[in-house]
Enzyme design. Structure first.
Site, mmCIF file in Angstrom:
data_model
loop_
_atom_site.group_PDB
_atom_site.id
_atom_site.type_symbol
_atom_site.label_atom_id
_atom_site.label_comp_id
_atom_site.label_asym_id
_atom_site.label_seq_id
_atom_site.Cartn_x
_atom_site.Cartn_y
_atom_site.Cartn_z
ATOM 1 N N HIS A 98 44.998 44.152 73.255
ATOM 2 C CA HIS A 98 45.665 43.482 74.377
ATOM 3 C C HIS A 98 45.678 44.359 75.619
ATOM 4 C CE1 HIS A 98 49.068 45.922 73.100
ATOM 5 N NE2 HIS A 98 49.930 45.361 73.902
ATOM 6 N N HIS B 58 61.650 46.978 74.599
ATOM 7 C CA HIS B 58 61.243 45.938 73.638
ATOM 8 C C HIS B 58 60.199 46.459 72.655
ATOM 9 C CE1 HIS B 58 57.933 45.662 76.599
ATOM 10 N NE2 HIS B 58 57.222 45.179 75.602
HETATM 11 O O1 LIG Z 1 56.767 45.226 83.126
HETATM 12 C C1 LIG Z 1 55.785 45.805 83.598
HETATM 13 O O2 LIG Z 1 55.847 46.519 84.579
HETATM 14 C C2 LIG Z 1 54.447 45.660 82.987
HETATM 15 C C3 LIG Z 1 54.408 44.713 81.885
HETATM 16 C C4 LIG Z 1 54.795 45.293 80.572
HETATM 17 O O3 LIG Z 1 55.529 46.241 80.445
HETATM 18 C C5 LIG Z 1 54.210 44.645 79.496
HETATM 19 C C6 LIG Z 1 54.381 45.053 78.254
HETATM 20 C C7 LIG Z 1 53.654 44.414 77.251
HETATM 21 C C8 LIG Z 1 53.764 44.721 75.950
HETATM 22 O O4 LIG Z 1 54.740 45.410 75.464
HETATM 23 C C9 LIG Z 1 52.783 44.370 74.996
HETATM 24 O O5 LIG Z 1 52.072 43.375 75.212
HETATM 25 O O6 LIG Z 1 52.691 45.078 73.989
HETATM 26 FE FE LIG Z 2 53.863 46.791 74.106
#
Ligand SMILES: O=C(O)CCC(=O)/C=C/C=C(\O)C(=O)O
Ligand SMILES: [Fe+2]
Length: 312
Positions: free
Chosen positions: A179, A115
């Protein structure tokens, strides 16, 4: 030929743990405007600087930078799965140019992206395949990190390649701003977590769902006393956006990794993608930039910002 830039935050929690309807409407309006601008510009090439969050890149071989000649979205957090339209030959030419510029970039001929790359690509273009796109992943989540001056150099070298093309190029940077989502750290991790961080490619749907559930649960308490993660830092975010908008990019060379983690959160280093994007634009020529939006959004665990720029 003017070159355009958009840098914006992404969040895995969009659609999964949303703020109120007014905020959603604001963000939707900003993204719609940006997307319309991209549509009108009709880029011949997109270069996207993005992070990865242990979906494509793991500690079994963690490169500081990697350029993809082919890429596939893992489809995490409601993003679309499937291939991106990467012009492999051109990506390889860019990789050669970066190596010739004294930058030791890794090359992937089959990169999985998450993502961190695809949410912004979808938001700005409506799909993964609409335009030719070269992904450049900058390690922003898996410490240790190289200094910010290296990111600026990477951006400058990408920009000198873009300048030579004489094409309509859109440069994207995605991530940040301040963040700290619940991304595990390798240091002191229990063995099962360490195993995942080192070689957790292609997880089962159940494993992915559990990851997602943990992130949503954190989003529900983020910014409250119950949550031990570093809070958002709007002052840091505003100062950073001003620095980029005013073209004072050399000041990032003084950024200290640990100080930023402490002041604004560990994942704030995703702003490395913004630094690279702006350095690339500046290497093409003088630019003018504007802040499209900023709001600290706890539900999304994001100092959420959007900035646009173009060479003049
Ligand atoms: O999924 C996980 O193991 C940890 C959570 C995670 O990957 C969060 C990602 C968050 C972002 O991409 C962001 O806030 O930029
Ligand atoms: Fe991220």
């Amino acid at each position: 030929m003017p070159v355009q830039l958009k840098c914006l935050s992404h969040t895995p929690l969009r659609g999964l743990n949303d703020p109120g309807a007014e905020v959603i409407a604001e963000v939707d309006a900003v993204l719609a405007k940006c997307r319309a601008e991209v549509e009108a510009y009709d880029p011949e090439l997109i270069v996207v600087f993005a992070p990865d969050h242990y979906n494509g890149l793991f500690y079994d071989l963690m490169p500081p930078f990697v350029i993809a000649t082919a890429a596939e979205s893992v489809g995490d957090y409601q993003t679309k799965p499937g291939p991106l339209s990467v012009p492999g030959g051109l990506a390889l030419e860019l990789a050669r140019h970066l190596l010739d510029s004294d930058l030791d970039i890794a090359i992937s001929h089959r990169l999985q992206v998450d993502h961190g790359c695809t949410q912004t690509l979808q938001e700005m273009t409506g799909s993964l395949e609409r335009y030719p796109v070269i992904p450049i992943i900058i390690n922003s989540v898996a410490p240790p990190f190289g200094p910010y001056r290296r990111i600026r150099k990477l951006g400058q070298a990408v920009g000198s390649f873009i300048a030579r093309l004489g094409k309509r190029v859109l440069i994207l940077g995605t991530g940040g701003l301040s963040h700290e989502p619940p991304v595990p750290l390798l240091a002191d991790a229990p063995q099962d977590v360490a195993d995942f961080l080192i070689a957790g490619r292609n997880p089962t749907p159940e494993f992915r769902a559990a990851r997602q559930a943990r992130t949503i649960a954190t989003g529900k308490i983020f910014g409250t006393p119950q949550c031990g993660l570093t809070p958002l830092n709007p002052e840091w975010d505003k100062a950073f956006m001003r620095l980029l908008i005013e073209g004072r990019l050399e000041q990032v060379d003084a950024f200290r990794i640990d100080e930023i983690s402490k002041a604004a959160g560990r994942s704030t280093h995703e702003v490395r993608t913004w630094v690279a994007a702006f350095a690339a634009l500046q290497a093409v020529g003088d630019y003018s930039a504007r802040e499209d939006y900023y709001r600290p959004i706890n539900e999304w665990i994001a100092g959420y910002g959007v900035v646009s720029a173009a060479t003049v």
